[in-house]
Design a protein around this motif. Sequence first.
Motif, short mmCIF file in Angstrom:
data_model
loop_
_atom_site.label_atom_id
_atom_site.label_comp_id
_atom_site.label_asym_id
_atom_site.label_seq_id
_atom_site.Cartn_x
_atom_site.Cartn_y
_atom_site.Cartn_z
N UNK A 188 -12.16 -16.97 -35.75
CA UNK A 188 -11.44 -17.89 -34.88
C UNK A 188 -12.47 -18.71 -34.12
N UNK A 189 -12.71 -19.94 -34.56
CA UNK A 189 -13.72 -20.76 -33.89
C UNK A 189 -13.23 -21.21 -32.52
N UNK A 190 -14.17 -21.72 -31.73
CA UNK A 190 -13.84 -22.13 -30.37
C UNK A 190 -12.80 -23.26 -30.38
N UNK A 191 -13.00 -24.20 -31.27
CA UNK A 191 -12.10 -25.36 -31.35
C UNK A 191 -11.92 -25.73 -32.80
N UNK A 192 -10.87 -26.50 -33.02
CA UNK A 192 -10.70 -27.11 -34.32
C UNK A 192 -10.90 -28.60 -34.08
N UNK A 193 -12.12 -29.08 -34.32
CA UNK A 193 -12.36 -30.52 -34.12
C UNK A 193 -11.84 -31.26 -35.33
N UNK A 194 -10.57 -31.58 -35.29
CA UNK A 194 -9.97 -32.20 -36.46
C UNK A 194 -10.13 -33.72 -36.35
N UNK A 195 -10.70 -34.28 -37.37
CA UNK A 195 -10.85 -35.74 -37.45
C UNK A 195 -9.46 -36.39 -37.35
N UNK A 196 -9.34 -37.40 -36.49
CA UNK A 196 -8.01 -37.98 -36.28
C UNK A 196 -7.49 -38.69 -37.52
N UNK A 197 -8.40 -39.00 -38.45
CA UNK A 197 -7.97 -39.68 -39.68
C UNK A 197 -7.38 -38.70 -40.69
N UNK A 198 -7.45 -37.39 -40.40
CA UNK A 198 -6.98 -36.41 -41.37
C UNK A 198 -5.61 -35.88 -40.94
N UNK A 199 -4.55 -36.31 -41.62
CA UNK A 199 -3.22 -35.83 -41.24
C UNK A 199 -3.06 -34.38 -41.69
N UNK A 200 -2.59 -33.52 -40.78
CA UNK A 200 -2.50 -32.11 -41.16
C UNK A 200 -1.37 -31.46 -40.39
N UNK A 201 -0.45 -30.85 -41.11
CA UNK A 201 0.61 -30.10 -40.45
C UNK A 201 0.18 -28.65 -40.34
N UNK A 202 0.81 -27.93 -39.42
CA UNK A 202 0.52 -26.52 -39.23
C UNK A 202 0.72 -25.77 -40.55
N UNK A 203 1.82 -26.10 -41.22
CA UNK A 203 2.15 -25.44 -42.49
C UNK A 203 1.05 -25.64 -43.53
N UNK A 258 -3.61 -17.06 -36.08
CA UNK A 258 -2.72 -16.81 -37.22
C UNK A 258 -3.46 -17.09 -38.53
N UNK A 259 -4.26 -18.15 -38.53
CA UNK A 259 -5.02 -18.53 -39.72
C UNK A 259 -6.02 -17.43 -40.09
N UNK A 260 -6.58 -16.77 -39.06
CA UNK A 260 -7.50 -15.67 -39.32
C UNK A 260 -6.74 -14.43 -39.81
N UNK A 261 -5.55 -14.21 -39.21
CA UNK A 261 -4.74 -13.03 -39.53
C UNK A 261 -4.25 -13.01 -40.96
N UNK A 262 -3.90 -14.19 -41.46
CA UNK A 262 -3.20 -14.28 -42.73
C UNK A 262 -4.06 -13.73 -43.87
N UNK A 263 -5.37 -13.65 -43.63
CA UNK A 263 -6.24 -13.11 -44.67
C UNK A 263 -6.39 -11.59 -44.55
N UNK A 264 -5.62 -10.97 -43.67
CA UNK A 264 -5.69 -9.52 -43.44
C UNK A 264 -7.13 -9.07 -43.24
#
Lengths: 270, 272
Positions: free
Chosen positions: A73-88, A132-138
């Motif tokens: 679980x990194x400190x932040x998710x520095x997501x580039x604003x040009x990259x559209x991404x849904x939670x799903x 949740x993203x970290x958890x899903x990999x058990x």
Amino acid sequence: MNETLVAIENLSVRFDGRTVVDRVNLALHRGDIITIIGPNGAGKTTLIKAILGIQAATSGRIMRAKGLVIGYVPQHLHLESTLPLSVKRFMQLSGQPLARCISALERTGVSHLLEASVHHLSGGEQQRLLLARALVRKPDLLVLDEPAQGVDINGQAALYDLIRQLRDELNCGVIMISHDLHLVMAATDKVICLNQHVCCSGYPADISHDPAFIETFGRPVAESLAVYHHHHNHSHDLHGNVVGSGPSRSVTGHDESHAERQEGCQHEHH
Amino acid sequence: MSIIDAVLGDFFWRALIGGFGVALIAGPLGCFVVWRRMAYFGDTLAHSALLGIALSFLISVPLNLGVIITSVVLAIALMLFSRNKTLATDTLLGILAHSALAIGLVTLSFMPHVRIDLTGLLFGDLLAMNRNDLLWIYGGAVIILALLILLWRGLLMSTIHEEMARVEGIPVERLRLLLMLMFALVIAVAMKMVGVLLITALLIIPAATARRLARTPEHMAALAVVFGFVAVGGGLSMSWYLDTPAGPSVVVTAFATFLVVYASAGRLVFRI
């Protein structure tokens, strides 16, 4: 003793001749929650990057259990604003089936955001998504870099509480960096105070009395923590093993009751 | 066969089919250029293509091959140079881009026997596309699309969060190198179409246009392909009816589409 997940022997990391992590020894077992605290520039992030295997050691050894799955679980998710991404979509990039992604989101309490854009999440929601993203990999081991940054104070306590519950459910080890001393002291089994080298380490109640800790964080901080812990030791004694909401910790049953001082610990450099 | 011959025998249709082939790969690759902020990197590779052409004449290898090899060498050199952090990446790219372009031009001047259409190289000569060019474009497109589909999750994960991707066992460095090789390939095949100075536009503008309407990365890549088709179709029509140069007309159409999409969707900002 539970299965050892990661063992570090004499680990040093140097950048351009400057020692950032100095001869650190550390063992992390299944079921442990270890928190690394320390001033800025103490090498906390470098140490966990070495544990993650994304920072090469200058000397020393890191041993990981065979087939160890790490949830980071990194400190932040520095997501580039040009990259559209849904939670799903972000969850599905784990390569896990959607049903598992959704149940991981449910576990961290953000499944209602499934169709939301990752760009529009609040600090707390983003941390829960990353968890949740970290958890899903058990994972066998959860590694968190300041998980409560950007989360309001109520949210912080709830988040640390959630991390503790997840440790119980997954039976994994947890190692995290934190600045939230009060919350850490309440939510952790073992604290490591890092200042390039390990200044002191041990159980939260003991470490605040440790001279090396007092020297690193100053007496007011140490005293405020000691008072805090006195209070919680007390409530702990009254109610027995406290689980669920509210800070709880369990020291009883451990064979050590004093902070372990690192030998040769000197503080001439500040 | 006669229908195929009739279509491919016509320079306009060859240009259209070739342009669509380039748009097919420029769309998704352009998304990565935008997401990873590699616009200047793409420009540098494109500028080095001219050096590649000069060198191909010098050692007599096919032009496309020379361009690919030069781009690949430059991409690897950039990776190695950027590890040494004395120079900022944009400074380094600026040095290499224009040096490669200048060395290319100087080298060409030493070969007076080589008759070369410099304007065509710099700004493209879409209407002069021959069957061999089409073969290169669709060969390249098949390779690149196959690689993209195969590596999509890893490429996307390492774009979103490199360290997280590495922890999850994704070979981030190898993927970065592969992505650079794909850029080199697309530049080599697209050079004929819009020329070395305008290739980056073809990568970036359709992707940026798609960003305004997309909700997921895949959606954005698909839309970028569509906007690429629009640019190629519109640019070629413009060139046909107004007798304008084909390469720049394609870029002008792409830009017009960008403006229309952003204006009609509200403000000119990169937000959802």
